[in-house]
Write a protein that holds these residues in place. Structure first.
Motif, PDB file in Angstrom:
ATOM      1  N   ASP A  78     -15.619 -55.083 -13.894  1.00  7.56           N
ATOM      2  CA  ASP A  78     -16.912 -54.925 -14.573  1.00  7.56           C
ATOM      3  C   ASP A  78     -17.688 -53.701 -14.094  1.00  7.56           C
ATOM      4  O   ASP A  78     -18.851 -53.506 -14.496  1.00  7.56           O
ATOM      5  CB  ASP A  78     -17.769 -56.170 -14.333  1.00  7.56           C
ATOM      6  N   ALA A  79     -17.103 -52.883 -13.220  1.00  2.11           N
ATOM      7  CA  ALA A  79     -17.845 -51.749 -12.652  1.00  2.11           C
ATOM      8  C   ALA A  79     -17.906 -50.580 -13.621  1.00  2.11           C
ATOM      9  O   ALA A  79     -17.047 -50.418 -14.503  1.00  2.11           O
ATOM     10  CB  ALA A  79     -17.174 -51.316 -11.354  1.00  2.11           C
TER      11      ALA A  79
ATOM     12  N   ALA B  47     -12.963 -56.216  -4.158  1.00  2.00           N
ATOM     13  CA  ALA B  47     -13.048 -54.907  -4.816  1.00  2.00           C
ATOM     14  C   ALA B  47     -12.377 -54.948  -6.185  1.00  2.00           C
ATOM     15  O   ALA B  47     -12.853 -54.321  -7.149  1.00  2.00           O
ATOM     16  CB  ALA B  47     -12.406 -53.848  -3.921  1.00  2.00           C
ATOM     17  N   ASN B  48     -11.266 -55.685  -6.289  1.00  2.00           N
ATOM     18  CA  ASN B  48     -10.564 -55.792  -7.570  1.00  2.00           C
ATOM     19  C   ASN B  48     -11.421 -56.521  -8.612  1.00  2.00           C
ATOM     20  O   ASN B  48     -11.460 -56.142  -9.795  1.00  2.00           O
ATOM     21  CB  ASN B  48      -9.240 -56.516  -7.366  1.00  2.00           C
ATOM     22  N   ASN B  49     -12.120 -57.579  -8.195  1.00  2.00           N
ATOM     23  CA  ASN B  49     -13.004 -58.293  -9.117  1.00  2.00           C
ATOM     24  C   ASN B  49     -14.155 -57.408  -9.575  1.00  2.00           C
ATOM     25  O   ASN B  49     -14.567 -57.439 -10.743  1.00  2.00           O
ATOM     26  CB  ASN B  49     -13.537 -59.558  -8.447  1.00  2.00           C
ATOM     27  N   LEU B  50     -14.701 -56.627  -8.641  1.00  2.50           N
ATOM     28  CA  LEU B  50     -15.806 -55.739  -8.999  1.00  2.50           C
ATOM     29  C   LEU B  50     -15.328 -54.602  -9.894  1.00  2.50           C
ATOM     30  O   LEU B  50     -16.096 -54.077 -10.726  1.00  2.50           O
ATOM     31  CB  LEU B  50     -16.451 -55.160  -7.724  1.00  2.50           C
TER      32      LEU B  50
ATOM     33  N   HIS C  35     -15.798 -46.670  -9.939  1.00  2.00           N
ATOM     34  CA  HIS C  35     -14.354 -46.842  -9.821  1.00  2.00           C
ATOM     35  C   HIS C  35     -13.749 -46.122  -8.602  1.00  2.00           C
ATOM     36  O   HIS C  35     -12.952 -46.723  -7.858  1.00  2.00           O
ATOM     37  CB  HIS C  35     -13.679 -46.395 -11.115  1.00  2.00           C
ATOM     38  N   PRO C  36     -14.055 -44.833  -8.384  1.00  2.00           N
ATOM     39  CA  PRO C  36     -13.440 -44.150  -7.225  1.00  2.00           C
ATOM     40  C   PRO C  36     -13.761 -44.832  -5.894  1.00  2.00           C
ATOM     41  O   PRO C  36     -12.897 -44.945  -5.007  1.00  2.00           O
ATOM     42  CB  PRO C  36     -14.036 -42.743  -7.296  1.00  2.00           C
ATOM     43  N   MET C  37     -14.992 -45.309  -5.754  1.00  2.00           N
ATOM     44  CA  MET C  37     -15.382 -45.955  -4.490  1.00  2.00           C
ATOM     45  C   MET C  37     -14.596 -47.248  -4.282  1.00  2.00           C
ATOM     46  O   MET C  37     -14.086 -47.530  -3.184  1.00  2.00           O
ATOM     47  CB  MET C  37     -16.872 -46.237  -4.499  1.00  2.00           C
ATOM     48  N   LEU C  38     -14.475 -48.061  -5.346  1.00  2.00           N
ATOM     49  CA  LEU C  38     -13.759 -49.324  -5.225  1.00  2.00           C
ATOM     50  C   LEU C  38     -12.263 -49.106  -5.021  1.00  2.00           C
ATOM     51  O   LEU C  38     -11.608 -49.817  -4.240  1.00  2.00           O
ATOM     52  CB  LEU C  38     -14.002 -50.176  -6.470  1.00  2.00           C
ATOM     53  N   ILE C  39     -11.710 -48.105  -5.724  1.00  2.00           N
ATOM     54  CA  ILE C  39     -10.278 -47.797  -5.534  1.00  2.00           C
ATOM     55  C   ILE C  39     -10.017 -47.316  -4.116  1.00  2.00           C
ATOM     56  O   ILE C  39      -9.011 -47.683  -3.482  1.00  2.00           O
ATOM     57  CB  ILE C  39      -9.831 -46.743  -6.572  1.00  2.00           C
ATOM     58  N   ASN C  40     -10.927 -46.510  -3.594  1.00  2.67           N
ATOM     59  CA  ASN C  40     -10.805 -46.021  -2.210  1.00  2.67           C
ATOM     60  C   ASN C  40     -10.856 -47.185  -1.213  1.00  2.67           C
ATOM     61  O   ASN C  40     -10.126 -47.215  -0.221  1.00  2.67           O
ATOM     62  CB  ASN C  40     -11.907 -45.016  -1.921  1.00  2.67           C
ATOM     63  N   MET C  41     -11.714 -48.158  -1.515  1.00  2.00           N
ATOM     64  CA  MET C  41     -11.812 -49.349  -0.652  1.00  2.00           C
ATOM     65  C   MET C  41     -10.501 -50.123  -0.663  1.00  2.00           C
ATOM     66  O   MET C  41     -10.002 -50.559   0.393  1.00  2.00           O
ATOM     67  CB  MET C  41     -12.952 -50.247  -1.125  1.00  2.00           C
ATOM     68  N   ILE C  42      -9.919 -50.293  -1.858  1.00  2.86           N
ATOM     69  CA  ILE C  42      -8.635 -51.006  -1.957  1.00  2.86           C
ATOM     70  C   ILE C  42      -7.544 -50.259  -1.212  1.00  2.86           C
ATOM     71  O   ILE C  42      -6.729 -50.859  -0.486  1.00  2.86           O
ATOM     72  CB  ILE C  42      -8.263 -51.188  -3.443  1.00  2.86           C
ATOM     73  N   GLN C  43      -7.512 -48.923  -1.339  1.00  2.97           N
ATOM     74  CA  GLN C  43      -6.498 -48.123  -0.641  1.00  2.97           C
ATOM     75  C   GLN C  43      -6.644 -48.258   0.883  1.00  2.97           C
ATOM     76  O   GLN C  43      -5.647 -48.384   1.612  1.00  2.97           O
ATOM     77  CB  GLN C  43      -6.600 -46.660  -1.073  1.00  2.97           C
TER      78      GLN C  43
END
Length: 523
Positions: free
Chosen positions: A341-342, A335-338, A347-355
């Motif tokens: 370049d996202a 998720a951090n790699n994506l 961004h909210p979806m990937l940050i939510n995944m990391i959380q």
């Protein structure tokens, strides 16, 4: 070729022969004494007084010689015993002839001889002795009746006595067969017992654990080399039973000052040994005495084994934690790699995944810490009839309508209340997650049977497949995507800390997790 002797044990046969020889001497001297005491009154009863007296003297002399020969020269035993039987029949036949026919006391001597020969000589020889006895009482009587004008009325008595001889012979053979059977059984049991003793002795000699048993007088009755090694006792005394005070005075003094109760454990050290010895006491209740068994181990070796087990458990736990954390870490890295370049919309979806994955790692670490906290167990008496409904209302209120509690008996147990709450909450929530949608309610049963209390948490789901049952209580094993796999492992650990057992029971229509622990009898 002769048949087998009744007893396969030569020493037994020899003792029987000696006893019978002593009996013959007693009989012969008794008959001589009776003859001289009653000669004047019963003189008319003897048809051939000289033959009667000579026979008694010859019988006494031959009996003495044969007993001495049997005692001093116990060789050719079967032949000596056969000769004894032939002399008995010959002498008793001569006495019968001298008396003018069979009498009660001579007939009884014949009967005893026939029966004893079944025990001392072979079957064919015993049968020959029986035939000779029949000839003595029957055919000699006929001979006397024809040529010596004896009373023909005595022939009937002789015929009955001859028939009695065959009955005694048959009875003796039956007794011999029974004797052989019992002897074979006894020999077989003795061999099995000896074999078992040898196996036990070999096991005791080979194992590293020491065993020392003493009686109520502090006398050593059982020991093995490991016990002597641990106690520092010299090798010369290993195979010698002796008072405990003599072979290990330090242990003797310790037992004099301290009671050795059933199940007690203590560490024993002595100047005789370089070992620190862990001793467990076991009482052995025997029919005629009570033994105290000391089971001994090297305390240092026990500590090493415990440390090895701890290290193995730690390694397994570390591997399990690493495996569980690797997956959320991989998701975080991805998720951090994506995220670099996202688009801003992603961004909210990937940050939510990391959380989420971070929270999962935190949950795993927190559960591991909870498991590692070795909290002291403080058991109290818990009445399940009040505790279970209260637990559902206080800790599971939001789902209490889905839980059916049934306490069949007034069950009282001893358990740490906080740990029991945690175990039941975990089991009930697992059951609610796995029960079938069409049967949303689960059941909690509490009952008592054979001195044990049982708490069953039952759901009506599909159950657990056979290939997963053996892994149920392993740490980090779970069938849920968001589970940590520590719930059942912790629950079983809490139960074991309270002398209880948590087990899985497969039902025909559902699944049951059962807590089993000793019940307290309500006064």
């Amino acid at each position: 070729m002769h048949a087998a002797l009744p007893s396969s044990n030569p020493s037994t046969l020899y003792r029987l022969g000696i006893w019978y020889g002593v009996y013959r001497l007693i009989i012969s001297f008794s008959l001589i004494l009776i003859f001289f005491l009653t000669f004047q009154k019963l003189k008319s009863n003897y048809e051939h007084i000289g033959v009667y007296l000579f026979t008694l003297l010859a019988y006494s002399f031959l009996g003495t010689l044969q007993l001495l020969a049997l005692k001093l020269f116990p060789i050719a035993l079967p032949r000596q015993l056969l000769l004894i039987s032939l002399i008995d029949v010959g002498c008793f036949s001569s006495l019968t002839f001298a008396m003018g026919g069979p009498t009660l006391h001579i007939g009884l001597l014949f009967v005893i001889t026939i029966f004893v020969t079944n025990l001392l000589i072979s079957r064919s020889q015993a049968f020959s002795i029986t035939l000779l006895s029949v000839i003595a009482v029957l055919y000699l009587q006929l001979f006397g009746s024809w040529f010596m004008t004896s009373d023909l009325s005595k022939i009937g008595n002789s015929t009955f006595l001859a028939f009695l001889f065959f009955v005694v012979y048959s009875t003796g053979q039956f007794a011999v067969q029974r004797f052989r059977l019992l002897e074979n059984i006894s020999i077989s049991q003795s061999l099995e017992l000896l074999q078992l003793q040898n196996i036990n002795r070999y096991i005791l000699e080979q194992i590293d654990m020491g065993y020392l048993a003493i009686d109520e007088k502090m006398q050593v009755v059982l020991s093995n080399p490991a016990a002597y090694t641990l106690l520092g006792i010299p090798a010369l005394m290993v195979f010698r039973s002796a008072p405990l005070e003599e072979i290990q005075p330090d242990l003797y003094q310790y037992l004099q000052q301290n009671s050795a109760n059933q199940g007690e454990r203590f560490i024993f050290e002595t100047m005789q040994s370089r070992y620190s010895i862990h001793i467990r006491v076991q009482k052995l209740e025997l029919p005629q005495q009570t033994l105290t068994l000391f089971v001994m181990q090297d305390a240092q070796k026990i500590n090493q084994q415990v440390q090895q087990l701890k290290l193995a458990a730690l390694g397994q736990l570390s591997a399990s934690i690493a495996h569980e954390i690797r997956n959320p870490l991989a998701s975080i890295v991805q998720a951090n790699n994506l995220l670099i370049d996202a688009d801003s919309e992603q961004h909210p979806m990937l940050i939510n995944m990391i959380q989420k994955q971070t929270q999962r790692i935190d949950h795993i670490i927190q559960s591991t810490l909870n498991m590692a906290h070795n909290q002291a167990t403080l058991p109290i008496d818990i009445q399940l009839k009040q505790f279970l409904p209260q637990l559902v209302l206080e800790d599971l209120y939001e789902v209490h309508h889905k839980i059916i509690v049934e306490v069949r008996d007034a069950v009282l147990i001893s358990f740490d209340e906080a740990q029991l709450r945690q175990v039941l909450i975990n089991l009930i929530r697992n059951a609610l997650r796995h029960t079938a949608p069409e049967k949303p309610q689960i059941c909690v049963y509490a009952y008592q049977q054979d001195g044990y209390a049982f708490i069953d948490v039952v759901d009506f789901g599909e159950g657990i497949t056979a290939d997963k049952v053996h892994s149920l209580f392993h740490p980090f094993f779970t069938t849920q995507i968001d589970g940590t796999g520590l719930g059942l492992y912790l629950s079983r650990s809490f139960c074991e800390a309270n002398q209880a057992k948590l087990s899985y029971v497969k039902l025909q229509d559902g699944t049951c997790f059962r807590i089993e622990c000793p019940a307290i009898q309500i006064q």
